[in-house]
Enzyme design. Structure first.
Site, PDB file in Angstrom:
ATOM      1  N   CYS A  19       3.797 -22.354 -19.766  1.00  0.00           N
ATOM      2  CA  CYS A  19       3.599 -20.909 -19.989  1.00  0.00           C
ATOM      3  C   CYS A  19       2.097 -20.731 -20.102  1.00  0.00           C
ATOM      4  CB  CYS A  19       4.286 -20.468 -21.274  1.00  0.00           C
ATOM      5  SG  CYS A  19       6.025 -20.927 -21.342  1.00  0.00           S
ATOM      6  N   ALA A  21      -0.427 -18.510 -18.666  1.00  0.00           N
ATOM      7  CA  ALA A  21      -1.341 -17.358 -18.596  1.00  0.00           C
ATOM      8  C   ALA A  21      -1.703 -16.862 -20.002  1.00  0.00           C
ATOM      9  CB  ALA A  21      -0.663 -16.247 -17.804  1.00  0.00           C
ATOM     10  N   SER A  24      -6.360 -19.930 -20.872  1.00  0.00           N
ATOM     11  CA  SER A  24      -7.446 -20.568 -21.634  1.00  0.00           C
ATOM     12  C   SER A  24      -7.168 -22.063 -21.826  1.00  0.00           C
ATOM     13  CB  SER A  24      -7.662 -19.866 -22.973  1.00  0.00           C
ATOM     14  OG  SER A  24      -6.446 -19.522 -23.550  1.00  0.00           O
ATOM     15  N   LYS A  25      -5.896 -22.397 -22.019  1.00  0.00           N
ATOM     16  CA  LYS A  25      -5.597 -23.829 -22.211  1.00  0.00           C
ATOM     17  C   LYS A  25      -5.585 -24.564 -20.866  1.00  0.00           C
ATOM     18  CE  LYS A  25      -3.283 -22.847 -26.517  1.00  0.00           C
ATOM     19  NZ  LYS A  25      -2.906 -21.414 -26.404  1.00  0.00           N
ATOM     20  N   ASP A  51       3.507 -19.509 -14.974  1.00  0.00           N
ATOM     21  CA  ASP A  51       3.832 -18.390 -15.858  1.00  0.00           C
ATOM     22  C   ASP A  51       4.834 -17.508 -15.150  1.00  0.00           C
ATOM     23  OD1 ASP A  51       2.361 -17.301 -18.581  1.00  0.00           O
ATOM     24  OD2 ASP A  51       3.379 -15.715 -17.481  1.00  0.00           O
ATOM     25  N   ASP A 111       3.346 -24.075 -24.446  1.00  0.00           N
ATOM     26  CA  ASP A 111       2.746 -23.059 -25.330  1.00  0.00           C
ATOM     27  C   ASP A 111       3.577 -21.790 -25.143  1.00  0.00           C
ATOM     28  OD1 ASP A 111       0.750 -22.125 -27.088  1.00  0.00           O
ATOM     29  OD2 ASP A 111      -0.374 -21.248 -25.429  1.00  0.00           O
ATOM     30  N   CYS A 164       1.849 -19.458 -31.632  1.00  0.00           N
ATOM     31  CA  CYS A 164       0.914 -18.864 -32.590  1.00  0.00           C
ATOM     32  C   CYS A 164       1.728 -18.037 -33.579  1.00  0.00           C
ATOM     33  CB  CYS A 164      -0.189 -18.073 -31.903  1.00  0.00           C
ATOM     34  SG  CYS A 164       0.401 -16.950 -30.655  1.00  0.00           S
TER      35      CYS A 164
HETATM   36  C1  LIG Z   1       1.477 -17.699 -25.684  1.00  0.00           C
HETATM   37  S1  LIG Z   1       1.268 -17.100 -24.093  1.00  0.00           S
HETATM   38  C2  LIG Z   1       0.524 -18.469 -23.321  1.00  0.00           C
HETATM   39  C3  LIG Z   1      -0.947 -18.571 -23.554  1.00  0.00           C
HETATM   40  C4  LIG Z   1      -1.593 -19.604 -22.666  1.00  0.00           C
HETATM   41  N1  LIG Z   1      -1.022 -20.911 -22.853  1.00  0.00           N
HETATM   42  C5  LIG Z   1      -3.083 -19.683 -22.875  1.00  0.00           C
HETATM   43  O1  LIG Z   1      -3.554 -20.573 -23.559  1.00  0.00           O
HETATM   44  O2  LIG Z   1      -3.804 -18.840 -22.324  1.00  0.00           O
HETATM   45  C6  LIG Z   1       2.879 -17.168 -23.487  1.00  0.00           C
HETATM   46  C7  LIG Z   1       3.012 -16.922 -21.996  1.00  0.00           C
HETATM   47  O3  LIG Z   1       4.365 -17.211 -21.670  1.00  0.00           O
HETATM   48  C8  LIG Z   1       4.728 -16.392 -20.590  1.00  0.00           C
HETATM   49  N2  LIG Z   1       6.199 -16.411 -20.539  1.00  0.00           N
HETATM   50  C9  LIG Z   1       7.093 -15.647 -21.198  1.00  0.00           C
HETATM   51  N3  LIG Z   1       8.339 -16.030 -20.885  1.00  0.00           N
HETATM   52  C10 LIG Z   1       8.229 -17.042 -20.004  1.00  0.00           C
HETATM   53  C11 LIG Z   1       9.152 -17.849 -19.293  1.00  0.00           C
HETATM   54  N4  LIG Z   1      10.462 -17.688 -19.424  1.00  0.00           N
HETATM   55  N5  LIG Z   1       8.677 -18.778 -18.466  1.00  0.00           N
HETATM   56  C12 LIG Z   1       7.342 -18.956 -18.291  1.00  0.00           C
HETATM   57  N6  LIG Z   1       6.436 -18.222 -18.934  1.00  0.00           N
HETATM   58  C13 LIG Z   1       6.873 -17.292 -19.784  1.00  0.00           C
HETATM   59  C14 LIG Z   1       4.095 -15.067 -20.889  1.00  0.00           C
HETATM   60  O4  LIG Z   1       3.912 -14.332 -19.694  1.00  0.00           O
HETATM   61  C15 LIG Z   1       2.779 -15.504 -21.525  1.00  0.00           C
HETATM   62  O5  LIG Z   1       1.768 -15.508 -20.562  1.00  0.00           O
END
Ligand SMILES: C[S@@+](CC[C@H](N)C(=O)[O-])C[C@H]1O[C@@H](n2cnc3c(N)ncnc32)[C@H](O)[C@@H]1O
Length: 699
Positions: A19, A21, A24-25, A51, A111, A164
């Site tokens: 996950c 987007a 940053s990670k 994502d 994440d 988080c």
């Molecule tokens: C906590 S954010 C991730 C932050 C990211 N790891 C970073 O460091 O920038 C969670 C992400 O999970 C995505 N997401 C939500 N449901 C998901 C799914 N079923 N499969 C994949 N990604 C998903 C969201 O679009 C969101 O971008």
């Protein structure tokens, strides 16, 4: 960011960021795999950043552009159904019995989407929006994504699960469920010795679940009408259980009885779980006496003491009546969840977040494969007959970005209520299961299953994803040879089978991307299995088609700024080094007529380049050109009949000027934007002898 630091990444690792987007990670992971690599070389590993949200994928692509990595693939899948690209028909095993031709990873970053309560400091509106249902609503998805991550992890690999949020339902409960389902083939690592400077607190082993104003200590306390929403896996233990492997004094007074399963225990008593001889009416559960003195916390993560018969300290009594708390006693998880890490804002002035580091010890056993598959199917049948249907609860419904047709039975199953003896239900894990493969033991379904109805609908007939340009190898020899010869790209640098485009028509290709060997291998596997991976972006843009006012003798593809750092050490023609003064002038005025260059040699050499794209390297320390120095500064330019123009955006040029100033000092350079506006954009300006002129390429 802390979670990637616990992944223990090496440059040859295949990493999945499930996950990812806004990225940053991902950026950090790319930095780690590239950091010890010499200019012009690529690491053996790769990062697949996934994502579900295509717009956020685009944000990620933009964010990671600065890394200029040929080792990145961006995909757009629901992480819980991320394909392993195993072709069920023709998989093979290597000499160690490991499956070949399957997409598995050395490292997985999970994440997951979460309620985000740990970001309160930077997102204060969460105070208004937050409710306990948010965590409960994402728990199921979090487990599914994490389990998929474990499936995709190689034996011996490491997965970091992070949120988080500080909500145990999103954290320790998910980790416990992973351990429970994996039946000993995954362990939770104690990483207290890693990153010792990070102040962290131990994970919880006991908690209660909040639902509609009630604190619930066990699944048995959940009203029948809420059992589609509040799941057994949300509790420290959905039966009264403890680990028989745990021989410490914590549990020594408990009478263990392996043969009895009471309390509607919903999962088999396996290696990790035995039942205690209890009677619901008289049992006083073991409870935890958690020492919460912050002074004693910090790096020491072995803080959990369990005292028999002690009452649970519920530090979250707001809104709960005393009755709720007295009548329900929280259970203690049998897993060593104290190895999880809780990072609190006031320990080191950060956000609050949760991290668990998991290690895959072995492939799951064949019998567990069947057991998991069968029990899910059994459960789903039960649900079909008992489902109260959708819309019966007030929790946030977690939906994928793909519209799920209303008549999809999988959706009804996912949202329906499991009976008290049911395991955690999983969406669509029942379609065409191949039960003979180990890989599916953790799975919501094996690869064939994962190609859900939705994804199949999106994958059009000829292996093409709807709305996504196809990925095609660029094999037009004439063009490749002309590029190689025009820029004098050394034969040492492989171009064949490393170039891809997003256009099937070779005559109309606009951009060419360079991919590392690792990315190429994945791409070839993806072709082999019918393009199961939905690839949004991959590799590094190296060449772009460029129209010019005068096409004679020039190459139809120019170099791209992103790809330049990779190609620079191999470019032998159309490359010059400029003095700091001339380099600065180029950045400031963008187009300079040859007579206006300060350095006479450069003036002469620049005017004799072949018209078209060229590279100007900043000359330092009297070296003519030092392309393989990682600190070399170079820009893509265009040599016209009478002038040289930079092919760098205004913003990038300004940033580069500022970096030059920081590195070499001297007067802060101002671009034409900051000069006398009254001169007008088209007027020729004379500053330090340099003139602004029209470029000879078509912008
Ligand atoms: C906590 S954010 C991730 C932050 C990211 N790891 C970073 O460091 O920038 C969670 C992400 O999970 C995505 N997401 C939500 N449901 C998901 C799914 N079923 N499969 C994949 N990604 C998903 C969201 O679009 C969101 O971008």
């Amino acid at each position: 960011m802390v979670p990637p630091l616990f992944l223990d990444v090496l440059p040859d690792h295949y990493i999945l960021d499930m996950c990812a987007a806004p990225g940053s990670k991902t950026f950090q992971l790319l930095e780690i795999i590239h950091q010890s690599i010499k200019p012009g070389f690529l690491p053996d590993g790769l990062v697949i950043a996934n994502d579900v949200d295509v717009q956020r994928c685009n944000l990620l692509i933009h964010q990671t552009k600065r890394m200029c990595s040929a080792n990145l693939i961006v995909t757009n899948h629901e992480a819980q159904y991320f394909p392993s690209c195993l072709s069920a028909k023709d998989f093979t095993r290597d000499e160690h019995g490991e499956l070949k031709d399957i997409l598995q990873f050395d490292r997985v970053l999970c994440d997951v989407p979460c309620s985000g309560d740990g970001t309160l400091r930077k997102a204060p509106d969460i105070w208004r929006k937050w409710n306990a249902g948010m965590g409960n609503g994402v728990h199921r998805l979090q487990v599914e994504i994490a389990m998929r991550g474990i499936t995709l992890l190689k034996v011996g690999g490491r997965m970091v699960y992070s949120t988080c949020s500080m909500n145990p339902v999103e954290n320790e409960a998910v980790v416990a469920e992973i351990l429970r389902r994996s039946k000993g083939s995954v362990e939770l690592l104690d990483v207290s010795y890693e990153l010792p400077e990070l102040v962290r607190r131990p994970g919880l082993r006991t908690w209660k679940v909040r639902d509609r104003g009630l604190w619930l200590a066990t699944y048995e306390d959940v009203p029948i009408s809420r059992r589609g929403v509040i799941l057994p896996s949300m509790f420290p233990c959905d039966e009264i259980c403890t680990s028989k492997l745990q021989s410490d004094s914590l549990y020594e007074n408990a009478t263990l009885n392996n043969s009895e399963v009471k309390n509607n225990c919903s999962f088999e008593s396996g290696d990790h779980c035995v039942t205690m001889d209890i009677d619901n009416t008289t049992f006083k559960p073991l409870t935890m006496d958690i020492d919460n003195d912050p002074k004693k916390l910090g790096n020491d993560v072995t803080l959990v003491h369990i005292s028999k018969d002690a009452e649970i300290e519920d530090d979250c009594k707001v809104g709960a009546s005393q009755n709720d708390l007295d009548e329900t006693k929280a259970k203690v998880s049998s897993f060593s969840l104290e190895h999880c890490m809780r990072i609190l804002p006031y320990d080191q002035n950060s956000g609050a977040f949760f991290i668990a580091v998991l290690h895959k010890i072995s492939s799951p056993h064949d019998d567990s494969v069947k057991a998991v598959g069968q029990s899910n199917r059994r459960m789903q049948r039960t649900q079909r007959s008992t489902s109260p249907g959708l819309g019966s609860d007030d929790q946030p419904v977690v939906r994928s970005s793909i519209d799920i047709p209303q008549d999809d039975p999988g959706v009804v199953e996912a949202a329906s209520a499991p009976g008290p003896t049911d395991k955690f239900p999983s969406v669509k894990d029942d379609q065409g299961a191949v039960e003979t493969e180990n890989i599916e033991a953790f799975d919501n379904g094996e690869d064939g299953n994962l190609e859900t109805k939705q994804t199949k609908e999106n994958l059009l007939k000829h292996g093409k994803w709807r709305g996504v340009d196809p990925v095609v190898f660029f094999r037009d020899e004439n063009t490749i040879n002309s590029i190689r010869s025009f820029y004098g790209i050394s034969d040492v640098f492989p171009l064949d089978s490393h170039l891809v485009t997003r256009n099937c028509d070779a005559n109309h290709v606009k951009r060419i991307y360079y991919i590392s060997e690792s990315v190429r291998d994945i791409l070839e596997l993806n072709f082999k299995v019918g393009q199961k991976l939905k690839i949004t972006s991959l590799g590094l843009k190296v060449f772009e088609r460029q129209a010019s006012k005068d096409n004679s003798g020039t190459c139809t593809f120019r170099l791209s700024s992103e790809g330049l750092p990779l190609l620079l050490p191999y470019i032998g023609k159309q490359i010059l080094s400029a003095s700091l003064e001339d380099f600065r002038h180029l950045l400031q005025y963008r187009t300079i007529k040859f007579p206006d260059f300060v350095d006479a040699d450069f003036r002469e050499n620049a005017s004799t380049l072949i018209s078209g794209c060229c590279v100007i390297v900043l000359k330092e320390k009297n070296k003519e050109i030092f392309q393989d120095d990682s600190s070399a500064i170079a820009i893509v330019c265009w040599k016209g009949k009478t002038n040289l123009s930079i092919m760098v955006s205004q913003l990038d040029a300004q940033e580069l000027l500022e970096r030059l100033q920081a590195r070499f000092g001297g007067q802060r350079a101002s671009g034409p934007d900051e000069s006398d506006a009254s001169l007008g954009a088209s007027a020729e300006m004379e500053v330090s002898g340099a003139q602004v002129a029209e470029p000879d390429f078509v912008e």
